[in-house]
Design a protein around this motif. Structure first.
Motif, mmCIF file in Angstrom:
data_model
loop_
_atom_site.group_PDB
_atom_site.id
_atom_site.type_symbol
_atom_site.label_atom_id
_atom_site.label_comp_id
_atom_site.label_asym_id
_atom_site.label_seq_id
_atom_site.Cartn_x
_atom_site.Cartn_y
_atom_site.Cartn_z
ATOM 1 N N GLU A 6 0.881 -1.167 0.000
ATOM 2 C CA GLU A 6 0.000 0.000 0.000
ATOM 3 C C GLU A 6 0.918 1.217 0.000
ATOM 4 O O GLU A 6 1.828 1.312 0.830
ATOM 5 C CB GLU A 6 -0.882 -0.038 1.244
ATOM 6 C CG GLU A 6 -2.036 0.901 1.192
ATOM 7 C CD GLU A 6 -3.072 0.616 2.271
ATOM 8 O OE1 GLU A 6 -3.854 1.523 2.534
ATOM 9 O OE2 GLU A 6 -3.088 -0.486 2.846
ATOM 10 N N VAL A 7 0.721 2.138 -0.942
ATOM 11 C CA VAL A 7 1.598 3.302 -1.065
ATOM 12 C C VAL A 7 0.774 4.584 -1.022
ATOM 13 O O VAL A 7 -0.383 4.604 -1.435
ATOM 14 C CB VAL A 7 2.447 3.257 -2.361
ATOM 15 C CG1 VAL A 7 3.361 2.049 -2.395
ATOM 16 C CG2 VAL A 7 1.572 3.280 -3.597
ATOM 17 N N ALA A 8 1.388 5.642 -0.510
ATOM 18 C CA ALA A 8 0.723 6.944 -0.465
ATOM 19 C C ALA A 8 0.544 7.469 -1.882
ATOM 20 O O ALA A 8 1.448 7.377 -2.708
ATOM 21 C CB ALA A 8 1.538 7.924 0.369
ATOM 22 N N SER A 9 -0.646 8.012 -2.158
ATOM 23 C CA SER A 9 -0.865 8.632 -3.465
ATOM 24 C C SER A 9 -1.440 10.034 -3.307
ATOM 25 O O SER A 9 -1.909 10.625 -4.261
ATOM 26 C CB SER A 9 -1.763 7.759 -4.350
ATOM 27 O OG SER A 9 -3.044 7.636 -3.796
ATOM 28 N N VAL A 13 -4.593 9.535 1.341
ATOM 29 C CA VAL A 13 -5.002 8.631 0.265
ATOM 30 C C VAL A 13 -3.889 7.618 0.018
ATOM 31 O O VAL A 13 -2.719 7.994 -0.075
ATOM 32 C CB VAL A 13 -5.287 9.381 -1.062
ATOM 33 C CG1 VAL A 13 -5.763 8.411 -2.133
ATOM 34 C CG2 VAL A 13 -6.299 10.501 -0.858
ATOM 35 N N THR A 14 -4.263 6.340 -0.048
ATOM 36 C CA THR A 14 -3.297 5.304 -0.423
ATOM 37 C C THR A 14 -3.854 4.507 -1.591
ATOM 38 O O THR A 14 -5.063 4.509 -1.849
ATOM 39 C CB THR A 14 -3.013 4.330 0.740
ATOM 40 O OG1 THR A 14 -4.220 3.650 1.091
ATOM 41 C CG2 THR A 14 -2.437 5.056 1.946
ATOM 42 N N VAL A 27 -7.074 -1.946 -8.709
ATOM 43 C CA VAL A 27 -6.382 -1.149 -7.695
ATOM 44 C C VAL A 27 -7.392 -0.623 -6.674
ATOM 45 O O VAL A 27 -8.457 -0.125 -7.054
ATOM 46 C CB VAL A 27 -5.654 0.052 -8.346
ATOM 47 C CG1 VAL A 27 -4.906 0.883 -7.306
ATOM 48 C CG2 VAL A 27 -4.709 -0.407 -9.441
ATOM 49 N N ALA A 28 -7.062 -0.719 -5.380
ATOM 50 C CA ALA A 28 -7.872 -0.119 -4.318
ATOM 51 C C ALA A 28 -7.267 1.226 -3.948
ATOM 52 O O ALA A 28 -6.066 1.321 -3.679
ATOM 53 C CB ALA A 28 -7.901 -1.029 -3.094
ATOM 54 N N PHE A 29 -8.106 2.266 -3.964
ATOM 55 C CA PHE A 29 -7.727 3.590 -3.475
ATOM 56 C C PHE A 29 -8.495 3.821 -2.184
ATOM 57 O O PHE A 29 -9.728 3.800 -2.174
ATOM 58 C CB PHE A 29 -8.067 4.678 -4.500
ATOM 59 C CG PHE A 29 -7.134 4.706 -5.668
ATOM 60 C CD1 PHE A 29 -6.006 5.507 -5.661
ATOM 61 C CD2 PHE A 29 -7.377 3.918 -6.779
ATOM 62 C CE1 PHE A 29 -5.136 5.531 -6.739
ATOM 63 C CE2 PHE A 29 -6.517 3.932 -7.866
ATOM 64 C CZ PHE A 29 -5.390 4.742 -7.841
ATOM 65 N N LEU A 86 -16.003 12.881 0.343
ATOM 66 C CA LEU A 86 -17.020 13.491 1.200
ATOM 67 C C LEU A 86 -17.208 12.700 2.487
ATOM 68 O O LEU A 86 -17.638 13.243 3.499
ATOM 69 C CB LEU A 86 -18.350 13.584 0.445
ATOM 70 C CG LEU A 86 -18.306 14.338 -0.883
ATOM 71 C CD1 LEU A 86 -19.656 14.263 -1.574
ATOM 72 C CD2 LEU A 86 -17.870 15.780 -0.676
ATOM 73 N N GLU A 87 -16.902 11.400 2.416
ATOM 74 C CA GLU A 87 -16.982 10.505 3.570
ATOM 75 C C GLU A 87 -15.934 9.422 3.346
ATOM 76 O O GLU A 87 -15.899 8.809 2.277
ATOM 77 C CB GLU A 87 -18.378 9.894 3.623
ATOM 78 C CG GLU A 87 -18.618 8.920 4.741
ATOM 79 C CD GLU A 87 -20.022 8.318 4.650
ATOM 80 O OE1 GLU A 87 -20.122 7.073 4.572
ATOM 81 O OE2 GLU A 87 -20.994 9.089 4.622
ATOM 82 N N PRO A 88 -15.024 9.163 4.292
ATOM 83 C CA PRO A 88 -13.934 8.209 4.072
ATOM 84 C C PRO A 88 -14.425 6.867 3.528
ATOM 85 O O PRO A 88 -15.496 6.378 3.919
ATOM 86 C CB PRO A 88 -13.321 8.038 5.467
ATOM 87 C CG PRO A 88 -13.605 9.339 6.155
ATOM 88 C CD PRO A 88 -14.974 9.733 5.651
ATOM 89 N N GLY A 89 -13.638 6.312 2.614
ATOM 90 C CA GLY A 89 -14.010 5.034 2.027
ATOM 91 C C GLY A 89 -13.003 4.565 1.007
ATOM 92 O O GLY A 89 -11.888 5.098 0.904
#
Length: 103
Positions: A6-9, A13-14, A27-29, A86-89
Motif C-alpha cells: 500500500e503506497v501513499a498517493s 489517500v493510499t 487497484v484499491a484507493f 465526502l466521507e472516508p471510504g
C-alpha cells in the motif's frame, strides 16, 4: 490479500494494486479523511470505478457527480477526472491496459 504494498498517493489517500495482467489491473484507493483528494488528471487507460464504501464528488470532464456505495462508472481514455472525498471510504478501480506506472 495482495502481494503489492500500500503506497501513499496523496494526503490521506493510499493505493494498492490488488491484481494485474498486461491487459488489466485492479487497484484499491483508500481515502482516510473527508476532503482527501484524487487530483485532476488523465491517462490513456480506460478506467472503471466501483465505490466499495464512502462518498465522493467526482469531476468527469465538465460533469460533476456524487457517488456512494455500490455506484460504478467508466472513465474513457484521456478524460480529465478526479475526486474529493465526502466521507472516508474505498474506490476499486480497474484499468485497461495495466497501469505500468503503478508497478
Amino acid at each position: 490479500m495482495s502481494d503489492f504494498p500500500e503506497v501513499a498517493s496523496g494526503e490521506n489517500v493510499t493505493r494498492q494494486v490488488l491484481s494485474d495482467h498486461p491487459d488489466l489491473m485492479v487497484v484499491a484507493f483508500r481515502f482516510g479523511a473527508e476532503g482527501a483528494e484524487g487530483a485532476l488528471h488523465n491517462h490513456p487507460h480506460v478506467q472503471s470505478t466501483y465505490v466499495e464504501s464512502g462518498r465522493f464528488r467526482f469531476t468527469l470532464g465538465e460533469e460533476q457527480r456524487e457517488v456512494g456505495p455500490g455506484d460504478s462508472f467508466v472513465i474513457p481514455s484521456e478524460l480529465t477526472h478526479g475526486c474529493i472525498c465526502l466521507e472516508p471510504g474505498t474506490l476499486i478501480d480497474c484499468f485497461t491496459p495495466r497501469r505500468d506506472d503503478f508497478l
